[in-house]
Design an enzyme around this catalytic site. Structure first.
Site, PDB file in Angstrom:
ATOM      1  N   TYR A  74      -5.815 -64.583   4.237  1.00 12.85           N
ATOM      2  CA  TYR A  74      -5.801 -63.687   5.397  1.00 12.85           C
ATOM      3  C   TYR A  74      -4.367 -63.352   5.805  1.00 12.85           C
ATOM      4  CZ  TYR A  74      -7.300 -61.794   9.916  1.00 12.85           C
ATOM      5  OH  TYR A  74      -7.542 -60.971  10.987  1.00 12.85           O
ATOM      6  N   PHE A 126      -1.779 -31.311   5.361  1.00 15.03           N
ATOM      7  CA  PHE A 126      -3.054 -31.519   4.687  1.00 15.03           C
ATOM      8  C   PHE A 126      -4.138 -31.643   5.777  1.00 15.03           C
ATOM      9  CE2 PHE A 126      -6.362 -34.321   2.914  1.00 15.03           C
ATOM     10  CZ  PHE A 126      -6.801 -33.464   1.934  1.00 15.03           C
ATOM     11  N   ASP A 127      -5.385 -31.331   5.421  1.00 14.38           N
ATOM     12  CA  ASP A 127      -6.485 -31.301   6.419  1.00 14.38           C
ATOM     13  C   ASP A 127      -6.542 -32.530   7.327  1.00 14.38           C
ATOM     14  OD1 ASP A 127      -6.945 -29.840   4.121  1.00 14.38           O
ATOM     15  OD2 ASP A 127      -9.109 -30.143   4.141  1.00 14.38           O
ATOM     16  N   ASP A 216       4.905 -37.192   3.938  1.00 15.03           N
ATOM     17  CA  ASP A 216       3.531 -37.471   3.546  1.00 15.03           C
ATOM     18  C   ASP A 216       3.621 -37.432   2.021  1.00 15.03           C
ATOM     19  OD1 ASP A 216       0.894 -37.353   2.791  1.00 15.03           O
ATOM     20  OD2 ASP A 216       0.339 -35.699   4.107  1.00 15.03           O
ATOM     21  N   ALA A 218       1.857 -38.624  -0.827  1.00 10.18           N
ATOM     22  CA  ALA A 218       0.753 -39.006  -1.712  1.00 10.18           C
ATOM     23  C   ALA A 218       1.084 -38.766  -3.191  1.00 10.18           C
ATOM     24  CB  ALA A 218      -0.501 -38.219  -1.331  1.00 10.18           C
ATOM     25  N   LYS A 259      -3.532 -41.488  -4.814  1.00 16.08           N
ATOM     26  CA  LYS A 259      -3.066 -40.488  -5.783  1.00 16.08           C
ATOM     27  C   LYS A 259      -2.007 -41.152  -6.669  1.00 16.08           C
ATOM     28  CE  LYS A 259      -4.771 -37.840  -2.267  1.00 16.08           C
ATOM     29  NZ  LYS A 259      -5.382 -38.434  -1.076  1.00 16.08           N
ATOM     30  N   HIS A 451     -17.834 -27.411   5.270  1.00 14.20           N
ATOM     31  CA  HIS A 451     -17.924 -27.343   3.803  1.00 14.20           C
ATOM     32  C   HIS A 451     -18.560 -28.584   3.189  1.00 14.20           C
ATOM     33  CE1 HIS A 451     -14.044 -29.162   4.757  1.00 14.20           C
ATOM     34  NE2 HIS A 451     -14.067 -29.751   3.584  1.00 14.20           N
TER      35      HIS A 451
END
Ligand code: F0G
Length: 466
Positions: A74, A126-127, A216, A218, A259, A451
């Protein structure tokens, strides 16, 4: 310039996973049962899945071996120390906050630093970054460079417009800006890379105004590969050296490691600010886990420590970026217009240009995505007016996306170039009868992010443009 000479895959395959192509009749039935929404298909119904490059990588033998080394303690697990050491080396930051995926990093960061009404400029959000910013009361602002809208194959179309950034800061005042983010590569703008000189400029502007600058990141190693290939002065540097230089200009990073972590799950924040680290860690304990695992298993962190190293290997990146380019050029040859140049992780087919007989209100991108499935069992994703359109609640006017695209994202180390050839052959068959492709209309939609779950139906003549 056409580049067809992609290297062969720099790996051999030790474990295989069968995929099955259903008959055309079955595919037609499944598509209708899924109400023409590809998110509603089961993965088992798909032959080649290009829905996303996120969490879909194949692990290496070294990563599978590392799994067994997972320390599931832990607190203070050995696996966290390895993960932390790898991140400190590449990203050059003192503190590491592990979390289970990128959007949690965004949630933690924006919950901690954003004051209501503050702006967050980005080259393109990004979304989930946009969504988390809005959810915490912030205002996401996109400042892509002018070249990003050009149809020409220009390098570094992912850059931020630094003149616009400077102007925005002067207009709004630094106290109204929570932080500045640069997304590498710029996913929402075609997976296009950002140049080192642009990163340096953004960094200088932020320093001058005392603003926090984060990445960001990724797909950082894909971005570094493009800098090596296309930016003067970097040809002889390694992807690691270029990555280290990129991160030397920022205050910290948020990464979805699904990614370029070459793993199926993972994310983190890395930063130097001790005070901010303490505040983030407090929230981390509340929503993810103790600061030495943050929602990840010890074995996940082992896998990421290996993946973050492997992703910087030149042969891997060269194969990766060339495979994307190879698919792109084969699609062009099959008559499909795409966003050029090809970027890091996906091909974006311009369905609006490809299917001029389908008006944007009838979702040409959806029409093409459905065809890719019915014709060849291939799953792609519409990035157009199904995803970004809707109705303005105040005026009742229809909102349409700026472009009607179909994204074909390539999972890492999963498909071979013969899969790419198959996809191109399917594209050619679609082109041969593209005038028959029909538009769609939405028959049922949820309130948010329609979507994912909406239902669609083919536009029969009565729905055709009046
Ligand atoms: N930032 C970028 C640039 C992304 O592309 C993604 C995810 C995220 C943040 C969020 O990370 O999924 O780990 O929570 N992109 C995926 C895609 C979903 O398909 O492009 P996450």
């Amino acid at each position: 310039m056409k580049r067809y000479q992609q290297p062969a895959e720099p790996f051999r395959i030790k474990a295989v996973e069968s995929i099955k192509l259903l008959s055309r009749h079955e595919r037609e039935q499944r598509m209708a049962a899924a109400k023409y929404n590809l998110f509603r298909l089961d993965a088992e119904e798909i032959y080649i899945d290009l829905l996303t490059d996120s969490g879909t990588s194949a692990m290496s033998n070294r990563q599978w071996a590392a799994l067994m080394l997972g320390d599931e303690s832990y607190a203070g697990a050995r696996s966290f120390r390895k993960f932390e050491k790898t991140i400190k080396d590449i990203f050059g930051k003192k503190y590491v906050i592990p979390c289970h995926q990128g959007r949690v990093a965004e949630n933690l960061m924006f919950s901690t630093i954003l004051k209501h009404g503050q702006y967050i400029p980005n080259n393109t959000h990004f979304d989930t970054t946009r969504g988390n910013c809005l959810h915490k009361g912030g205002v996401p602002i996109d400042l892509p460079c002018a070249d990003s809208a050009s149809v020409e194959a220009l390098p570094f179309k992912g850059n931020m417009d630094t003149v616009a950034l400077e102007g925005f800061i002067k207009e709004k005042g630094t106290e109204n800006i929570a932080m500045v983010i640069v997304t590498i590569t710029n996913n929402s703008a075609g997976g296009q890379p950002v140049s080192m000189s642009n990163i340096r400029e953004v960094s200088e502007i932020c320093k001058r105004h005392g603003l926090m600058f984060y990445f960001d990141c990724a797909r950082f190693a894909e971005n570094a590969y493009f800098i090596k290939r296309d930016e003067a002065g970097y040809g002889n540097k390694s992807i690691r050296e270029i990555s280290q230089e990129m991160f030397s200009y920022c205050d910290g990073v948020m990464m979805s490691a699904k990614k370029d972590g070459l793993a199926n799950m993972g994310g983190f924040i890395a930063l130097n600010d001790r005070d901010l680290y303490d505040r983030l860690a407090e929230l981390l304990i509340l929503i993810e886990g103790f600061p030495t695992y943050g929602g990840l298993a010890g074995r996940d962190m082992e896998v990421l420590a290996v993946g973050l190293e492997e992703v910087m290997e030149f042969d891997y990146q060269d194969y990766r970026i060339e495979q994307v380019a190879y698919l792109g050029h084969r699609l062009i040859d099959a008559g499909m217009p795409i966003i050029e140049p090809t970027g890091g992780h996906a091909i974006f087919v311009d369905a609006g240009r490809y299917l001029p007989h389908i008006p944007a209100e009838q979702f040409p991108g959806q029409g093409l995505s459905v065809e890719f499935y019915v014709e060849g069992g291939i799953r792609t994703v519409e990035i157009g007016s199904v995803m970004f359109g809707g109705v303005n609640p105040e005026t009742g006017e229809k909102i349409l996306a700026p472009k009607e695209l179909v994204r074909m994202a390539l999972p890492r180390r999963v498909y071979t170039n013969s899969h790419m050839d198959y996809i191109a052959d399917v594209a050619q068959r679609i082109t041969n009868r593209k005038d028959e492709i029909k538009g769609y209309h939405i028959t049922r939609e949820p309130q948010f992010l329609r979507h994912f779950m909406c239902e669609l139906a083919v536009c029969e003549p009565e729905h055709a443009r009046a």
